[in-house]
Design a protein around this motif. Sequence first.
Motif, PDB file in Angstrom:
ATOM      1  N   UNK A 235       0.824  -1.213   0.000  1.00 44.53           N
ATOM      2  CA  UNK A 235       0.000   0.000   0.000  1.00 44.53           C
ATOM      3  C   UNK A 235       0.858   1.261   0.000  1.00 44.53           C
ATOM      4  N   UNK A 236       1.982   1.215   0.719  1.00 43.21           N
ATOM      5  CA  UNK A 236       2.914   2.353   0.695  1.00 43.21           C
ATOM      6  C   UNK A 236       3.478   2.532  -0.708  1.00 43.21           C
ATOM      7  N   UNK A 237       3.780   1.390  -1.359  1.00 46.17           N
ATOM      8  CA  UNK A 237       4.281   1.447  -2.726  1.00 46.17           C
ATOM      9  C   UNK A 237       3.251   2.001  -3.699  1.00 46.17           C
ATOM     10  N   UNK A 238       1.989   1.598  -3.530  1.00 49.07           N
ATOM     11  CA  UNK A 238       0.917   2.121  -4.386  1.00 49.07           C
ATOM     12  C   UNK A 238       0.788   3.635  -4.238  1.00 49.07           C
ATOM     13  N   UNK A 239       0.861   4.097  -3.010  1.00 46.43           N
ATOM     14  CA  UNK A 239       0.752   5.543  -2.759  1.00 46.43           C
ATOM     15  C   UNK A 239       1.896   6.288  -3.434  1.00 46.43           C
ATOM     16  N   UNK A 240       3.098   5.738  -3.311  1.00 48.40           N
ATOM     17  CA  UNK A 240       4.272   6.364  -3.923  1.00 48.40           C
ATOM     18  C   UNK A 240       4.151   6.380  -5.444  1.00 48.40           C
ATOM     19  N   UNK A 241       3.769   5.256  -6.027  1.00 49.43           N
ATOM     20  CA  UNK A 241       3.589   5.190  -7.475  1.00 49.43           C
ATOM     21  C   UNK A 241       2.521   6.171  -7.939  1.00 49.43           C
TER      22      UNK A 241
END
Length: 335
Positions: A235-241
């Motif tokens: 989820x952190x990666x999705x937010x960053x992307x």
Amino acid sequence: MGSSNPSDGAVPKEEEEDEEMANGDAAEAEADGSPSDGSGSPDSSTPPPFSEGEKVLAFHGPLIYEAKIQKAEVLEGKWKFFVHYLGWNKNWDEWVAVDRLLKHTKENVAKQEELAKESQLQEKSKSRSSQKPSKTDVKPEKEDAKNQGSKGKKRKSVPPSEEKEKEKKPQESPLMLQFPLTLKKQLVDDAEFVTQLGKLVKLPRSPNVDDILKKYLEHRTKKDGMINESVSEILKGLRCYFDKALPVLLLYNKEKAQYNDMVKEDVSPSTIYGAEHLLRLFIKLPELLSHVSMEEEALTKLQQRLLDFLKFMQKNQSLFFLSSYDTLKGAVKSL
């Protein structure tokens, strides 16, 4: 709706392509609520094969969708039915002939599912063939080495760093995401609102992307009985992307002025935008992740999590997505 595949064209890559796709979909449906070939009254001596209020299955392009009969009239001696496609925006309501309708039976539902599977397989095949490079483009250095080796000539030197980079870069993305049909419809409506009707998502959105990611984490924690660290990282990666990709990959040209008005240096797009633009990210994820080196097991787990997230968005579609967009002037709220 119809034969168009939102997952192949609903997210803006080049606006002309998206407008062409949206035009093609919109041309298939009439939304004015009246038949285009005259008016008439039902012939009481010939009962209609489908009744008003009946739940049916309706062909639209090569696929079959659930629909409900709203009206039935005899036009030029033939029964015509005004249908509403369940789960679709009312703009897709239209008049259809008998040959496009089926009774809602187990056999016909099975036929609907079979056609959907065939369509998905065709999409996979098209995606793979379009991403494969031509034979003349595949690693010419190796071909040159074979030819030069046979002639006793030295191979042209290539910096080790560049050679390793070429070996790491995959030819096509191994990540395959199957979108639920209702989310595909959402992407089609999204493209039509912006490119055809000149409307925008009213910002800031509530719930925003951060809220949706948080709700999903709460959902998984409750279902799993514990906080899953791998889910948190994804989820952190999705937010960053999302924050990085939004201004360069996820906006139509008509939305860029709105972005400049709303997103300042100290503001994250994930706090301003919502499900409409987050869904567009999932179209781009296979392309974005094709540049990331991942073990097969990790990639499989990631794909499972992303598919689960899409199902979560589908389950909460009425809460997360807008049913209509705003005009250009009214598309920005005061913060």
